[in-house]
Design an enzyme around this catalytic site. Structure first.
Site, PDB file in Angstrom:
ATOM      1  N   GLY A 191     -12.206   4.206   4.926  1.00  0.00           N
ATOM      2  CA  GLY A 191     -12.487   2.936   4.255  1.00  0.00           C
ATOM      3  C   GLY A 191     -11.712   2.753   2.953  1.00  0.00           C
ATOM      4  O   GLY A 191     -11.815   1.712   2.301  1.00  0.00           O
TER       5      GLY A 191
ATOM      6  N   LYS B 117       0.838  -1.219   0.000  1.00  0.00           N
ATOM      7  CA  LYS B 117       0.000   0.000   0.000  1.00  0.00           C
ATOM      8  C   LYS B 117       0.863   1.255   0.000  1.00  0.00           C
ATOM      9  O   LYS B 117       1.863   1.329   0.701  1.00  0.00           O
ATOM     10  CB  LYS B 117      -0.899  -0.025   1.239  1.00  0.00           C
ATOM     11  CG  LYS B 117      -1.608   1.282   1.554  1.00  0.00           C
ATOM     12  CD  LYS B 117      -2.538   1.115   2.745  1.00  0.00           C
ATOM     13  CE  LYS B 117      -2.462   2.292   3.686  1.00  0.00           C
ATOM     14  NZ  LYS B 117      -3.343   2.186   4.846  1.00  0.00           N
TER      15      LYS B 117
HETATM   16  C1  R5P Z   1      -2.709   3.329   8.465  1.00  0.00           C
HETATM   17  O1  R5P Z   1      -1.498   3.213   8.651  1.00  0.00           O
HETATM   18  C2  R5P Z   1      -3.721   2.629   9.315  1.00  0.00           C
HETATM   19  O2  R5P Z   1      -3.213   1.435   9.812  1.00  0.00           O
HETATM   20  C3  R5P Z   1      -5.008   2.357   8.546  1.00  0.00           C
HETATM   21  O3  R5P Z   1      -4.696   1.540   7.438  1.00  0.00           O
HETATM   22  C4  R5P Z   1      -5.612   3.652   8.068  1.00  0.00           C
HETATM   23  O4  R5P Z   1      -5.784   4.541   9.121  1.00  0.00           O
HETATM   24  C5  R5P Z   1      -6.952   3.375   7.403  1.00  0.00           C
HETATM   25  O5  R5P Z   1      -7.449   4.574   6.913  1.00  0.00           O
HETATM   26  P1  R5P Z   1      -8.546   4.616   5.793  1.00  0.00           P
HETATM   27  O6  R5P Z   1      -9.705   3.772   6.234  1.00  0.00           O
HETATM   28  O7  R5P Z   1      -8.905   6.070   5.708  1.00  0.00           O
HETATM   29  O8  R5P Z   1      -7.935   4.123   4.517  1.00  0.00           O
END
Ligand code: R5P
Length: 286
Positions: free
Chosen positions: A216, A184
């Protein structure tokens, strides 16, 4: 030991009190006409050890925690332990640009002023515990999330990024299945990219596990990639379900079979209780 729950964490406080066979403190809380908060502790807690349980999200819950801490201190408690099931502002754990605050530090320092010990759950980065000026500890929701996932015949647990790999590995051990991670890249607060990578997900039941679901976006992109690779059922599980904006719609539209979160933040998806992770830390002496 006495336990008191703020409005964000009443049920978690009840669960903890039950686990510890502790008394639940009765409180009154109401709003003044101008929306300021009024709190009153109704029990005698003079010289008692008190545990305050309150998630510090969204912002009004931070004020409620400060008022609870002060009420408990003024009532003469001997030792105050603050349990924060979800600690907000954990993602602003450094200055990304000059002129920014270190928000996690600002909040931690204020909480430390009227407490003897802090316990939180899956903080976004472990080092935010060092911002408290009192002893601070964390526990992980992964074992409880994994126990829930055991009922779903999961073949593969995925971390949405390499940083979350340990979490996926720990869950996979409990579920007794494979684990892997996705590649990611975060472009900005709402945009992320998942690089294609062979995940051997064809016809498999896959669980993606993360600490937070906010917009999300991470889960949406991960599910889309898994769908391309022929996954059968996809479950998403997180400790802290913030579910901001259209998060749920995005995750469901991407093809998720079930969304699972703990009750650190109350939602329709709070299927896993967090108290069993927290109570053992309160039951021992540090
Ligand atoms: C990021 O490092 C966290 O572990 C989560 O993946 C992140 O906060 C998720 O955010 P969102 O739902 O906005 O993609």
């Amino acid at each position: 030991m006495f336990v008191v729950g703020g409005t964000a964490s009443k049920k978690v406080a009840e669960d903890i009190a039950k686990d510890l066979k502790a008394s639940l403190i009765k409180t009154i809380s109401k709003r003044f006409p101008d929306d300021e908060l009024y709190i009153r502790i109704l029990d005698n807690i003079s010289n008692k050890d008190v545990v305050i349980v309150q998630t510090t999200y969204p912002d009004p819950n931070i004020i409620e925690l400060f008022l609870l801490q002060n009420a408990v201190k003024e009532a003469g408690a001997r030792k105050i332990t603050v349990v924060i099931p979800y600690i907000g502002y954990g993602r602003q754990d450094k200055k990304f640009e000059t002129g920014e605050p270190i928000s996690a530090k600002a909040i931690a320092e204020l909480i430390s002023l009227q407490a003897d010990k802090v316990i939180t759950v899956d903080p976004h980065k472990q080092h935010i515990l060092d911002f408290f000026t009192i002893p601070a500890f964390s526990c992980s929701a992964v074992p409880e999330l994994a126990k829930y996932l055991c009922k779903k015949e999961v073949d593969l647990v995925l971390a949405p990024d390499k940083g979350a790999l340990e979490r996926a590995k720990q869950a996979s051990k409990i579920i007794d299945c494979d684990f892997d991670y996705m590649e990611k890249t975060r472009i900005d607060g709402t945009t992320i990219e998942i690089k294609p990578k062979n995940l051997e997900a064809q016809n498999k039941n896959v669980a993606i596990i993360d600490d937070i679901i906010s917009t999300g976006g991470t889960m949406e992109k991960s599910i889309q990639e898994l769908k391309k690779q022929g996954a059968k059922n996809i479950f998403v599980a997180c400790t802290h379900g913030l579910f901001a904006g259209e998060a749920i719609k995005k995750i469901i539209s991407a093809g998720c079979n079930e969304i699972i979160s703990t009750d650190t933040i109350k939602s329709d998806f709070s299927k896993v209780k967090i108290a069993p992770c927290i109570s053992p830390l309160l039951d021992c002496k540090y």
